[in-house]
Motif scaffolding. Structure first.
Motif, mmCIF file in Angstrom:
data_model
loop_
_atom_site.group_PDB
_atom_site.id
_atom_site.type_symbol
_atom_site.label_atom_id
_atom_site.label_comp_id
_atom_site.label_asym_id
_atom_site.label_seq_id
_atom_site.Cartn_x
_atom_site.Cartn_y
_atom_site.Cartn_z
ATOM 1 N N ARG A 160 8.330 7.225 0.782
ATOM 2 C CA ARG A 160 7.148 7.870 0.167
ATOM 3 C C ARG A 160 7.015 7.342 -1.251
ATOM 4 O O ARG A 160 7.925 7.498 -2.060
ATOM 5 N N PHE A 161 5.891 6.716 -1.552
ATOM 6 C CA PHE A 161 5.657 6.185 -2.894
ATOM 7 C C PHE A 161 4.777 7.158 -3.671
ATOM 8 O O PHE A 161 3.624 7.403 -3.288
ATOM 9 N N TYR A 162 5.336 7.737 -4.723
ATOM 10 C CA TYR A 162 4.600 8.638 -5.606
ATOM 11 C C TYR A 162 4.419 7.927 -6.943
ATOM 12 O O TYR A 162 5.389 7.633 -7.644
ATOM 13 N N VAL A 163 3.177 7.635 -7.282
ATOM 14 C CA VAL A 163 2.864 6.828 -8.457
ATOM 15 C C VAL A 163 1.964 7.635 -9.388
ATOM 16 O O VAL A 163 0.997 8.274 -8.936
ATOM 17 N N GLU A 164 2.284 7.630 -10.691
ATOM 18 C CA GLU A 164 1.471 8.375 -11.648
ATOM 19 C C GLU A 164 0.032 7.862 -11.597
ATOM 20 O O GLU A 164 -0.227 6.654 -11.515
ATOM 21 N N ALA A 165 -0.904 8.785 -11.615
ATOM 22 C CA ALA A 165 -2.305 8.485 -11.307
ATOM 23 C C ALA A 165 -2.879 7.335 -12.125
ATOM 24 O O ALA A 165 -3.625 6.496 -11.605
ATOM 25 N N GLY A 166 -2.516 7.247 -13.400
ATOM 26 C CA GLY A 166 -3.116 6.241 -14.271
ATOM 27 C C GLY A 166 -2.785 4.804 -13.897
ATOM 28 O O GLY A 166 -3.516 3.882 -14.276
ATOM 29 N N ILE A 167 -1.702 4.592 -13.176
ATOM 30 C CA ILE A 167 -1.308 3.224 -12.802
ATOM 31 C C ILE A 167 -1.304 3.012 -11.290
ATOM 32 O O ILE A 167 -0.905 1.952 -10.808
ATOM 33 N N ALA A 168 -1.740 4.011 -10.537
ATOM 34 C CA ALA A 168 -1.632 3.945 -9.078
ATOM 35 C C ALA A 168 -2.430 2.784 -8.493
ATOM 36 O O ALA A 168 -1.960 2.088 -7.585
ATOM 37 N N ALA A 186 -2.205 8.021 12.444
ATOM 38 C CA ALA A 186 -2.455 9.407 12.039
ATOM 39 C C ALA A 186 -2.804 9.496 10.558
ATOM 40 O O ALA A 186 -3.668 10.283 10.155
ATOM 41 N N ALA A 187 -2.138 8.676 9.718
ATOM 42 C CA ALA A 187 -2.439 8.684 8.289
ATOM 43 C C ALA A 187 -3.863 8.200 8.036
ATOM 44 O O ALA A 187 -4.602 8.776 7.212
ATOM 45 N N LEU A 188 -4.286 7.170 8.730
ATOM 46 C CA LEU A 188 -5.656 6.659 8.570
ATOM 47 C C LEU A 188 -6.672 7.681 9.042
ATOM 48 O O LEU A 188 -7.713 7.883 8.410
ATOM 49 N N ALA A 189 -6.372 8.364 10.139
ATOM 50 C CA ALA A 189 -7.284 9.408 10.635
ATOM 51 C C ALA A 189 -7.381 10.560 9.645
ATOM 52 O O ALA A 189 -8.399 11.260 9.598
ATOM 53 N N GLY A 190 -6.309 10.742 8.843
ATOM 54 C CA GLY A 190 -6.294 11.822 7.858
ATOM 55 C C GLY A 190 -6.892 11.441 6.520
ATOM 56 O O GLY A 190 -6.805 12.224 5.564
ATOM 57 N N GLY A 191 -7.470 10.240 6.419
ATOM 58 C CA GLY A 191 -8.169 9.864 5.200
ATOM 59 C C GLY A 191 -7.523 8.791 4.357
ATOM 60 O O GLY A 191 -8.061 8.401 3.316
ATOM 61 N N ALA A 192 -6.352 8.264 4.778
ATOM 62 C CA ALA A 192 -5.705 7.193 4.018
ATOM 63 C C ALA A 192 -6.538 5.913 4.090
ATOM 64 O O ALA A 192 -7.311 5.702 5.032
ATOM 65 N N THR A 193 -6.355 5.063 3.091
ATOM 66 C CA THR A 193 -7.058 3.780 3.038
ATOM 67 C C THR A 193 -6.087 2.659 3.360
ATOM 68 O O THR A 193 -5.006 2.574 2.767
ATOM 69 N N LEU A 194 -6.472 1.800 4.284
ATOM 70 C CA LEU A 194 -5.627 0.684 4.681
ATOM 71 C C LEU A 194 -5.841 -0.498 3.737
ATOM 72 O O LEU A 194 -6.943 -1.032 3.634
ATOM 73 N N ILE A 198 1.249 5.331 -0.162
ATOM 74 C CA ILE A 198 1.198 5.628 -1.603
ATOM 75 C C ILE A 198 0.311 6.838 -1.847
ATOM 76 O O ILE A 198 -0.806 6.932 -1.320
ATOM 77 N N THR A 199 0.817 7.754 -2.662
ATOM 78 C CA THR A 199 0.016 8.876 -3.149
ATOM 79 C C THR A 199 0.313 9.051 -4.635
ATOM 80 O O THR A 199 1.139 8.334 -5.195
ATOM 81 N N THR A 200 -0.361 9.960 -5.285
ATOM 82 C CA THR A 200 -0.269 10.037 -6.749
ATOM 83 C C THR A 200 0.249 11.385 -7.230
ATOM 84 O O THR A 200 0.276 12.376 -6.500
ATOM 85 N N PHE A 201 0.685 11.388 -8.512
ATOM 86 C CA PHE A 201 1.048 12.624 -9.199
ATOM 87 C C PHE A 201 0.533 12.542 -10.626
ATOM 88 O O PHE A 201 0.179 11.453 -11.119
ATOM 89 N N THR A 202 0.500 13.681 -11.313
ATOM 90 C CA THR A 202 -0.046 13.708 -12.677
ATOM 91 C C THR A 202 0.935 14.233 -13.710
ATOM 92 O O THR A 202 0.648 14.174 -14.913
ATOM 93 N N SER A 203 2.095 14.765 -13.281
ATOM 94 C CA SER A 203 3.059 15.281 -14.253
ATOM 95 C C SER A 203 4.467 15.110 -13.704
ATOM 96 O O SER A 203 4.680 14.931 -12.497
ATOM 97 N N GLU A 204 5.432 15.194 -14.608
ATOM 98 C CA GLU A 204 6.826 15.070 -14.202
ATOM 99 C C GLU A 204 7.218 16.177 -13.236
ATOM 100 O O GLU A 204 7.893 15.928 -12.230
ATOM 101 N N ASP A 205 6.789 17.400 -13.531
ATOM 102 C CA ASP A 205 7.123 18.518 -12.643
ATOM 103 C C ASP A 205 6.550 18.303 -11.245
ATOM 104 O O ASP A 205 7.212 18.592 -10.236
#
Length: 495
Positions: free
Chosen positions: A307-315, A359-367, A407-414
């Motif tokens: 699972r890749f969690y990348v801070e939104a500003g650099i995602a 399933a991920a693509l059907a759920g809205g992910a972008t290939l 890949i999905t994003t996060f906005t804070s350390e917490d």
């Protein structure tokens, strides 16, 4: 070279690689067929064709393995630590000397790219070297009791006959990580390799015999009857240790069996590794680490970044760079030295990977890359990158075991820590940041047995490998990996 010629060349190469490998059970130093004469086929993942036919061990054969291990247990435990060390050291040297042929064997039955396979052989050999050095350092303790009434002496003795059950994804490394410390501690063993990849285990046992290992110290039981033979061995009171690497589901079953007989257990189970990238990370290093963490063994690793969690500003930039790096990898039969991504191990694994992506693509992910099962022979699946993956997507909750980076994003350390910990697993995590204080802080907060801080590779024979939560019990590697095959005995004495 055309694809047809590549596969024809591959078929000849792997046929030569397996030609001299034992295909019978190895019990008490002798090769023999299954007691009922049955066999099973080992397939080449690059073609789906048969590589070899191997003896299919029975319950009777399993109990013969226990008998062989038990018969030599006292003699091996009494063997001087230096002599045990020398056998392990010779095994190390033989593996290094024959790294190329062992790598081809791994590629033949597992499918991984040749460079990955050679890396596995050298990594595996290091376990024998490390535990050759540790075999002579199994220390005890002595102290005065707090009340001054007596001395407290603690010695460490071999736990006894050890059953080692290994998976298909690292057929040499997982065997070495168990066999080497067991032998260093003075235990005798039965190795039950995965039925997809028994040839490497058999070759390793033959190599150890050449290194001077006495008959019966390592016995190898290939079998498609995994449940029956393992259950029979765990029910034998002479078996005192179980070391298992595999899925959490199977691990639960084995723990229940071991519980009935109070057997000492080490469990290295499933993973769902998060890969956290903060905005202040060095992106060049983060991409380099991501490629190692994700694509080692084509993603078929319990330590693989899942699972890749990348801070939104650099995602967006991270996703674009990762897509370019993944897109540059060549796919094909692993015996071709130019290939970076070989086939998955079998059709079931490929189907699982394809279903998760769908399933991920059907759920809205972008290939961004890949995502389509190729036509033709073999169990190939292309390097794939998905962005905008929904936080509740199944692909983020399941161990992918394939070359797919969601890949999905996060906005804070917490939020990053919460996302990382939102799983029942806790094997390994990866954190990339330019702030050392943050990196150490996040590493402490993440629920995992191991953390790669600005590193995409954590495995090392000298380090304790293992997880928390449903990722397992105990540790392999390092000093802890050796002590796992010992029991502490306390002697109270007054002189």
């Amino acid at each position: 070279m055309s694809d047809m010629d590549r596969f024809k060349t591959h078929t000849q190469i792997v046929a030569d690689a397996v030609a001299k490998v034992p295909t019978q059970l190895i019990i008490a130093g002798a090769q023999r067929p299954a007691s009922d004469g049955s066999t099973f086929d080992v397939l080449d993942p690059a073609t789906g064709l048969r590589l070899a036919t191997v003896a299919n061990g029975t319950v009777d054969d399993a109990l013969d393995c226990v008998e062989a291990a038990a018969a030599t247990a006292k003699a091996w435990a009494a063997t001087a630590p230096r002599k045990r060390s020398e056998v392990l050291q010779r095994t190390y040297q033989l593996m290094v000397d024959r790294a190329d042929e062992l790598a081809l064997l791994i590629t033949a039955e597992n499918g991984k790219a040749l460079a990955d396979a050679r890396g596995e052989v050298l990594y595996s050999a290091e376990f024998f070297r490390w535990y050759a050095e540790e075999a002579v350092r199994v220390r005890g303790e002595i102290q005065t009791a707090p009340g001054g009434t007596n001395k407290i002496i603690v010695i460490r003795q071999p736990v006894g006959v050890a059953l080692l059950v290994t998976p298909w994804n690292f057929p040499a490394a997982m065997a070495a990580r168990k066999i080497a410390p067991a032998l260093a501690a003075g235990c005798t063993t039965i190795l039950k390799p995965a039925s997809e990849t028994p040839l490497t285990a058999l070759a390793l046992a033959a190599l150890m015999e050449e290194a001077g290992l006495p008959a019966g110290v390592v016995n190898v039981l290939p079998s498609k009857r995994s449940s029956a033979v393992v259950s029979a061995m765990l029910s034998d009171p002479r078996v005192r240790k179980l070391s298992f690497t595999g899925s959490t589901e199977v691990g639960r079953t084995l723990l229940n069996l071991a519980n009935d007989h109070i057997i000492n257990c080490s469990m290295e189970l499933g993973g769902n590794a998060p890969f956290l990238v903060f905005a202040d990370a060095d992106l060049d290093r983060a991409i380099e680490g991501a490629m190692v963490a994700k694509m080692r063994n084509g993603g078929e690793a319990c330590t693989a970044a899942n699972r890749f969690y990348v801070e939104a500003g650099i995602a967006e930039e991270f996703g674009a760079r990762l897509t370019r790096a993944m897109g540059a990898l060549s796919t094909g039969p692993g015996s071709d030295s130019a290939v970076k991504v070989g086939p998955l191990v079998n059709e079931a694994t490929r189907t699982k990977v394809a279903d998760l992506v769908g399933a991920a693509l059907a759920g809205g992910a972008t290939l961004q890359l890949g995502g389509k099962t190729p036509e033709g022979s073999g169990y190939f699946y292309p390097p794939t990158v998905l962005t905008d993956v929904a936080a509740d997507a199944e692909i983020l909750r399941t161990e992918i075991f394939g070359p797919v980076a969601p890949i999905t994003t996060f906005t804070s350390e917490d939020e990053a820590v919460a996302l990382a910990n939102n799983t029942e697993y806790g094997l390994v995590s990866y954190v990339y940041t330019g702030d050392l204080a943050r990196g150490l802080r996040v590493s402490e907060r993440i629920e995992a047995g191991m953390v790669g801080l600005n590193r995409g590779l954590v495995s090392d024979p000298a380090a304790p490998f293992g997880g928390v939560k449903e990722s397992g019990l105990g540790r392999e590697g390092g000093v802890e990996g050796l002590l796992a095959f010992t029991e502490s005995k306390y002697i109270a004495v007054d002189w």
